[in-house]
Design a protein around this motif. Structure first.
Motif, PDB file in Angstrom:
ATOM      1  N   GLU A 199       0.896  -1.190  -0.091  1.00  0.00           N
ATOM      2  CA  GLU A 199       0.027  -0.150  -0.030  1.00  0.00           C
ATOM      3  C   GLU A 199       0.756   1.112   0.120  1.00  0.00           C
ATOM      4  O   GLU A 199       1.857   1.070   0.785  1.00  0.00           O
ATOM      5  N   PHE A 200       0.418   2.233  -0.875  1.00  0.00           N
ATOM      6  CA  PHE A 200       1.245   3.480  -0.806  1.00  0.00           C
ATOM      7  C   PHE A 200       0.157   4.637  -0.469  1.00  0.00           C
ATOM      8  O   PHE A 200      -0.938   4.724  -1.118  1.00  0.00           O
ATOM      9  N   GLU A 201       0.204   5.022   0.672  1.00  0.00           N
ATOM     10  CA  GLU A 201      -0.964   6.010   1.238  1.00  0.00           C
ATOM     11  C   GLU A 201      -0.235   7.295   1.307  1.00  0.00           C
ATOM     12  O   GLU A 201       0.736   7.580   1.709  1.00  0.00           O
ATOM     13  N   LEU A 202      -1.279   8.256   0.852  1.00  0.00           N
ATOM     14  CA  LEU A 202      -0.810   9.497   0.728  1.00  0.00           C
ATOM     15  C   LEU A 202      -0.945  10.151   2.177  1.00  0.00           C
ATOM     16  O   LEU A 202      -1.983  10.288   2.812  1.00  0.00           O
ATOM     17  N   VAL A 203       0.246  10.738   2.842  1.00  0.00           N
ATOM     18  CA  VAL A 203       0.191  11.195   4.255  1.00  0.00           C
ATOM     19  C   VAL A 203       0.105  12.761   3.834  1.00  0.00           C
ATOM     20  O   VAL A 203      -0.656  13.380   4.513  1.00  0.00           O
ATOM     21  N   SER A 204       0.811  13.479   2.909  1.00  0.00           N
ATOM     22  CA  SER A 204       0.428  14.818   2.700  1.00  0.00           C
ATOM     23  C   SER A 204       0.940  15.077   1.260  1.00  0.00           C
ATOM     24  O   SER A 204       1.722  14.368   0.786  1.00  0.00           O
ATOM     25  N   GLY A 205       0.233  16.209   0.627  1.00  0.00           N
ATOM     26  CA  GLY A 205       0.721  16.611  -0.748  1.00  0.00           C
ATOM     27  C   GLY A 205      -0.249  16.222  -1.856  1.00  0.00           C
ATOM     28  O   GLY A 205      -1.445  15.745  -1.671  1.00  0.00           O
ATOM     29  N   ASP A 206      -0.018  16.144  -2.964  1.00  0.00           N
ATOM     30  CA  ASP A 206      -0.445  15.698  -4.240  1.00  0.00           C
ATOM     31  C   ASP A 206      -0.488  14.350  -4.359  1.00  0.00           C
ATOM     32  O   ASP A 206       0.481  13.588  -4.285  1.00  0.00           O
ATOM     33  N   ARG A 207      -1.814  13.694  -4.714  1.00  0.00           N
ATOM     34  CA  ARG A 207      -1.956  12.207  -4.874  1.00  0.00           C
ATOM     35  C   ARG A 207      -1.163  11.891  -6.084  1.00  0.00           C
ATOM     36  O   ARG A 207      -0.843  10.593  -6.119  1.00  0.00           O
ATOM     37  N   ARG A 208      -0.424  12.682  -6.886  1.00  0.00           N
ATOM     38  CA  ARG A 208       0.207  12.079  -7.872  1.00  0.00           C
ATOM     39  C   ARG A 208       1.629  11.412  -7.471  1.00  0.00           C
ATOM     40  O   ARG A 208       2.367  10.875  -8.007  1.00  0.00           O
ATOM     41  N   ALA A 209       1.794  11.929  -6.229  1.00  0.00           N
ATOM     42  CA  ALA A 209       3.122  11.347  -5.470  1.00  0.00           C
ATOM     43  C   ALA A 209       3.006  10.005  -5.293  1.00  0.00           C
ATOM     44  O   ALA A 209       4.077   9.293  -5.203  1.00  0.00           O
ATOM     45  N   LEU A 210       1.774   9.357  -5.111  1.00  0.00           N
ATOM     46  CA  LEU A 210       1.738   7.968  -5.043  1.00  0.00           C
ATOM     47  C   LEU A 210       2.371   7.116  -6.299  1.00  0.00           C
ATOM     48  O   LEU A 210       3.009   6.157  -6.099  1.00  0.00           O
ATOM     49  N   PHE A 211       2.140   7.819  -7.422  1.00  0.00           N
ATOM     50  CA  PHE A 211       2.696   7.242  -8.647  1.00  0.00           C
ATOM     51  C   PHE A 211       4.378   7.383  -8.737  1.00  0.00           C
ATOM     52  O   PHE A 211       4.752   6.687  -9.062  1.00  0.00           O
ATOM     53  N   GLU A 212       4.565   8.713  -8.252  1.00  0.00           N
ATOM     54  CA  GLU A 212       6.070   9.065  -8.266  1.00  0.00           C
ATOM     55  C   GLU A 212       6.853   8.062  -7.491  1.00  0.00           C
ATOM     56  O   GLU A 212       8.020   7.695  -7.852  1.00  0.00           O
ATOM     57  N   VAL A 213       6.143   7.550  -6.285  1.00  0.00           N
ATOM     58  CA  VAL A 213       6.799   6.738  -5.353  1.00  0.00           C
ATOM     59  C   VAL A 213       6.548   5.162  -5.952  1.00  0.00           C
ATOM     60  O   VAL A 213       7.824   4.398  -5.766  1.00  0.00           O
ATOM     61  N   ALA A 214       5.478   4.816  -6.280  1.00  0.00           N
ATOM     62  CA  ALA A 214       5.257   3.615  -6.681  1.00  0.00           C
ATOM     63  C   ALA A 214       5.915   2.963  -7.912  1.00  0.00           C
ATOM     64  O   ALA A 214       6.429   1.641  -7.923  1.00  0.00           O
ATOM     65  N   ARG A 215       6.201   3.785  -8.865  1.00  0.00           N
ATOM     66  CA  ARG A 215       7.183   3.530  -9.870  1.00  0.00           C
ATOM     67  C   ARG A 215       8.577   3.064  -9.770  1.00  0.00           C
ATOM     68  O   ARG A 215       8.939   1.725 -10.175  1.00  0.00           O
ATOM     69  N   PRO A 216       9.438   3.579  -8.833  1.00  0.00           N
ATOM     70  CA  PRO A 216      10.717   3.290  -8.716  1.00  0.00           C
ATOM     71  C   PRO A 216      10.544   2.017  -7.729  1.00  0.00           C
ATOM     72  O   PRO A 216      11.349   0.896  -7.694  1.00  0.00           O
TER      73      PRO A 216
END
Length: 502
Positions: free
Chosen positions: A164-181
Motif C-alpha cells: 500500500e502506498f498511502e498519501l500522508v500529505s501533498g498531491d496524490r500524484r506522489a503515489l505514482f511518483e513513489v510506486a514506479r521506482p
C-alpha cells in the motif's frame, strides 16, 4: 491516518516480489526512512445478514502489541488500485465493537444500519507490516507498507502479500511518483478490492486465481462532460489490461492473451478518439508503449488462433504431426510473453497508465481553451466521433470487391476502431444506431477478422520448415491447411462481402 478520506494505491505481489520489497533501503531521488515492523491482528465484524457489507462498509478491531484500534471505512471510490474512502479510527482495546466510541457522524449511520442486531466476527487477518516513510523532492509524503500474512475465515485461508502506498500529505500524484521506482522489476497487479472484500470472498469460498477478463462498460451517461467520459473510458481500458496481465502471469489460458490484446487495442482507440481534447503529445508515450506490448502479445495470440481455430479442427495423422511442431512454437511464444510481462517496462506502463488516468495526464499547462472542450457535454462529442469514424469506413469500403489485401486489412482496422468507439459511447447513441448500425459493424468486423486470421495462417505456415521423419507429413498438412482455408476465404468473401458496406 487521521479521520478523513484515505488516498492509497494498492497492489498485490508474489512471494518473490514481497521478499525483494522487504529489503528496500533507498530509491533514487526520494528520501526513504524505514519505520520498522508491526504485527497486526485484525478482526472484521458485521451483522449476521451482512448489512454493512451491503453498503460497502467495513468495521474492524485491530491489535498491535498492547494497543488496539477500532476502524470503520465507508463506501468510496475504488478504481483499479486507487482507493479513496472515508474512514474513522479510535483507540479501543475491547473484544467487540463499541459504536458509541466513534465520532457522531459514523456512530449514527452504523447504529441505524445495525438496528439492534448483534455484530459478529466473520474473518481475521494476521500480517506483519513493514513500513517506510518516503518524501518526494516536491515535499509530498507517502507511507509505503508491505503486508505479509494470512486471512482466515473458518477453515479457509488465503495468503496476503500486498503493498500500500498511502498519501500522508501533498498531491496524490506522489503515489505514482513513489510506486514506479519502488515496484521496478517486481511482478504486481493492481488490487481492485479492499482487504475486507478479500475476507468476504474467503468467507463465501470465492477465492481463486486471476482469470481472463473481458471489457467492462464505461457506464457513460448524458450528464457527463467529455473529460468525465474520457476518464471512465480509460479506467475501463486500464482494468481490462491490468486484469489480463495478472491472468497471464498466473496461467497461459489463450483467452488471457486475447483479452489483453483487445484491451490494448481499446486503449489505443480511446487515445485517438479523445486526442482532440488532450494536450498535444500528452498520450504519445502511453500509445507507443501500448503498441510495443501489443506486438509482443500478438505472436502468442496468433499462434493460439492458428492452432486452436484453423489447424486443430482439421483431421488426420498429417495434421497431428503439424500440431506437434506448432505446439513447440506456441510454448516458445508463451515463454517469451511471460518474460515480457515480468519486465520492468510492463510494470512501468501499468503505473503510467493509471497515473495518466487518475491524475489527469491529458491536461495542458498553457492551453487555456482546453478546459472548454473538456467541460463540453459528451453526447455531441460522441456523435461527432462516430460520424467521423463511420465516414472513414464508408470511404474505403464503397467497393469491397476492388480492395487489395492491404486495403482489406486497413478496412478491418477502421471497422475495429468504429466498433470500439461504439462500445465506449453506446449508452449515448440513438436507439436506431444501437438497433441497426452496431450489429452491421460487428458483422463486418467478424468477416474481416476471419479473413485476417486466414491471411495470418498463410504467413505463419509459410515460415514453417520441417525436418526429420515427420517432415513429409508436416509439409502435406501445411499444403492441405493452406488450400482448405484459401477456398474458405474465397467462399466467405463471395457470401459476406456485402456485409462490409454501411
Amino acid at each position: 491516518m487521521a479521520d478523513g478520506v484515505e488516498a492509497e494505491l494498492k497492489v498485490a505481489v508474489d512471494a518473490a516480489g514481497a521478499s525483494r520489497l522487504a529489503r528496500l533501503a533507498s530509491l533514487a531521488g526520494l528520501d526513504v526512512t524505514p519505520k520498522g515492523d508491526k504485527r497486526l491482528v485484525s478482526t472484521y465484524f458485521d451483522t449476521p445478514d451482512l448489512a454493512l457489507r451491503a453498503k460497502g462498509i467495513s468495521l474492524r478491531l485491530r491489535r498491535s502489541g498492547r494497543s488496539g484500534e477500532q476502524t470503520v471505512k465507508f463506501s468510496g471510490s475504488f478504481s483499479l488500485g486507487l482507493a479513496e474512502r472515508p474512514e474513522f479510527n479510535v483507540p479501543y482495546n475491547g473484544r467487540v465493537p463499541d459504536l458509541s466510541r466513534l465520532p457522531d457522524e459514523a456512530a449514527v449511520e452504523l447504529t441505524r444500519l445495525v438496528d439492534g442486531r448483534p455484530l459478529v466476527p466473520l474473518f481475521s487477518m494476521r500480517v506483519t507490516r513493514r513500513r517506510w516513510d518516503i518524501a518526494t523532492p516536491g515535499g509530498d509524503r507517502v507511507e509505503m507498507a508491505l503486508d505479509r500474512g494470512t486471512a482466515t475465515a473458518g477453515s479457509r485461508r488465503a495468503d496476503i502479500r500486498e503493498v500500500e502506498f498511502e498519501l500522508v500529505s501533498g498531491d496524490r500524484r506522489a503515489l505514482f511518483e513513489v510506486a514506479r521506482p519502488a515496484l521496478a522489476g517486481v511482478a504486481f497487479h493492481f488490487s481492485t478490492e479492499a482487504k475486507s472484500d478479500l475476507g468476504y470472498a474467503l468467507l463465501e469460498g470465492e477465492i481463486g486465481a486471476a482469470e481472463p477478463t473481458t471489457a467492462v462498460d464505461a457506464d457513460l451517461d448524458d450528464d457527463m462532460s467529455v473529460e468525465m467520459a474520457l476518464q471512465q473510458v480509460l479506467r475501463s481500458c486500464a482494468l481490462q489490461i491490468s486484469a489480463n496481465v495478472a491472468a497471464l502471469r498466473a496461467a497461459d489460458d489463450p483467452e488471457g492473451a486475447h483479452q489483453l490484446r483487445v484491451g490494448l487495442r481499446r486503449l489505443r482507440t480511446a487515445l485517438k478518439v479523445f486526442a482532440s481534447v488532450m494536450a498535444p503529445g500528452a498520450a504519445e508515450p502511453l500509445g507507443a508503449e501500448a503498441r510495443r506490448l501489443a506486438a509482443e502479445v500478438a505472436h502468442t495470440r496468433d499462434m493460439d488462433v492458428l492452432i486452436d481455430e484453423l489447424v486443430a479442427p482439421l483431421e488426420g495423422d498429417d495434421i497431428a504431426a503439424l500440431i506437434v511442431l506448432l505446439e513447440k512454437r506456441r510454448k516458445a511464444a508463451r515463454a517469451r510473453l511471460a518474460t515480457v510481462l515480468a519486465e520492468r517496462s510492463t510494470g512501468d506502463f501499468l503505473i503510467d497508465l493509471l497515473a495518466f488516468t487518475e491524475a489527469r495526464g491529458w491536461l495542458s499547462t498553457d492551453d487555456i481553451g482546453q478546459s472548454v472542450g473538456l467541460a463540453a457535454p459528451v453526447t455531441p462529442f460522441a456523435e461527432e466521433v462516430i460520424a467521423r469514424l463511420r465516414r472513414k469506413v464508408e470511404k474505403l469500403g464503397r467497393d469491397p470487391e476492388a480492395l487489395s489485401p492491404d486495403e482489406r486489412h486497413e478496412l478491418r482496422k477502421r471497422f475495429k476502431r468504429l466498433r470500439y468507439a461504439y462500445d465506449f459511447f453506446e449508452p449515448l447513441l440513438p436507439k436506431s444506431a444501437r438497433r441497426k448500425l452496431l450489429p452491421r459493424v460487428k458483422a463486418a468486423q467478424d468477416v474481416l477478422g476471419v479473413l485476417n486470421d486466414i491471411h495470418m495462417a498463410h504467413l505463419m505456415l509459410d515460415d514453417v520448415h520441417a525436418a526429420g521423419p515427420k517432415a513429409g507429413a508436416v509439409e502435406r498438412a501445411i499444403g492441405y491447411c493452406l488450400g482448405w482455408h484459401s477456398a474458405r476465404a474465397e467462399a466467405i468473401w463471395e457470401r459476406r462481402s456485402d456485409d462490409l458496406t454501411l
